[in-house]
Design a protein around this motif. Structure first.
Motif, PDB file in Angstrom:
ATOM      1  N   ALA A  80       0.860  -1.194   0.000  1.00 15.84           N
ATOM      2  CA  ALA A  80       0.000   0.000   0.000  1.00 15.84           C
ATOM      3  C   ALA A  80       0.891   1.237   0.000  1.00 15.84           C
ATOM      4  N   ILE A  81       0.560   2.189  -0.870  1.00 16.94           N
ATOM      5  CA  ILE A  81       1.332   3.426  -0.991  1.00 16.94           C
ATOM      6  C   ILE A  81       0.354   4.599  -1.009  1.00 16.94           C
ATOM      7  N   TYR A  82       0.509   5.477  -0.042  1.00 23.67           N
ATOM      8  CA  TYR A  82      -0.303   6.693   0.032  1.00 23.67           C
ATOM      9  C   TYR A  82       0.374   7.756  -0.825  1.00 23.67           C
ATOM     10  N   VAL A  83      -0.417   8.431  -1.657  1.00 21.07           N
ATOM     11  CA  VAL A  83       0.118   9.453  -2.553  1.00 21.07           C
ATOM     12  C   VAL A  83      -0.685  10.727  -2.372  1.00 21.07           C
ATOM     13  N   ARG A  84       0.028  11.828  -2.241  1.00 22.12           N
ATOM     14  CA  ARG A  84      -0.646  13.122  -2.243  1.00 22.12           C
ATOM     15  C   ARG A  84       0.062  13.993  -3.256  1.00 22.12           C
ATOM     16  N   TYR A  85      -0.726  14.767  -3.960  1.00 17.55           N
ATOM     17  CA  TYR A  85      -0.114  15.659  -4.935  1.00 17.55           C
ATOM     18  C   TYR A  85      -0.940  16.912  -5.124  1.00 17.55           C
TER      19      TYR A  85
END
Length: 152
Positions: A80-85
């Motif tokens: 699982a990888i949380y991404v914010r952009y």
């Protein structure tokens, strides 16, 4: 070091739902768009985008759009990888009207860039925690698509 280099990480296509229009504020019109899923594929990681997250947009004068997005990637091997952009989509007003109307518009007719930060506890992908990536976006009628590059 005074130069930048990039490495292609993946391409992602995001499925989005109907926006909740919050309405105008001091910056433009706030819209919150639910993330419904999607896919990402690349040389170092591939998988699916979970139906978790949102794209909180502010659409300003002439269609200029500021993005504030949170998504969760699940790699093909279960990480699982949380991404914010954050990002910016802008261009000539006539082009932005066509995009807003849901028309297919060639990506070279407008500017669409994002800066991505990753978080994961999975040791196989811990290298993502220490980099900034840039996405080159386009907005076909089916939903946003990005080519994502690690910046070094």
């Amino acid at each position: 070091m005074d130069t930048l280099a990039s490495e292609f990480l993946f391409e992602m296509a995001i499925e989005v739902g109907a926006p909740a229009v919050i309405g105008p504020n001091a910056y433009g019109e706030r819209r919150v768009v639910p993330i419904r899923g999607g896919r990402f594929t690349g040389p170092r990681l591939s998988g699916r985008i979970l139906p978790i997250g949102e794209d909180a947009l502010v659409v300003g004068a002439g269609g200029r759009t500021l993005l504030d997005v949170r998504i969760v990637l699940e790699t093909a091997d279960g990480a699982a990888i949380y991404v914010r952009y954050h990002g910016l989509r802008t261009g000539p007003e006539a082009v932005m009207r066509r995009l807003a109307a849901g028309e297919a518009v060639a990506p070279d007719e407008y500017y669409f860039r994002t800066a991505l930060i990753f978080e994961t506890g999975d040791p196989r992908y811990a290298w993502l925690n220490d980099l900034l990536a840039v996405g080159i976006g386009q907005r076909p009628p089916s939903g946003p698509v990005y080519r994502v590059f690690a910046i070094s």
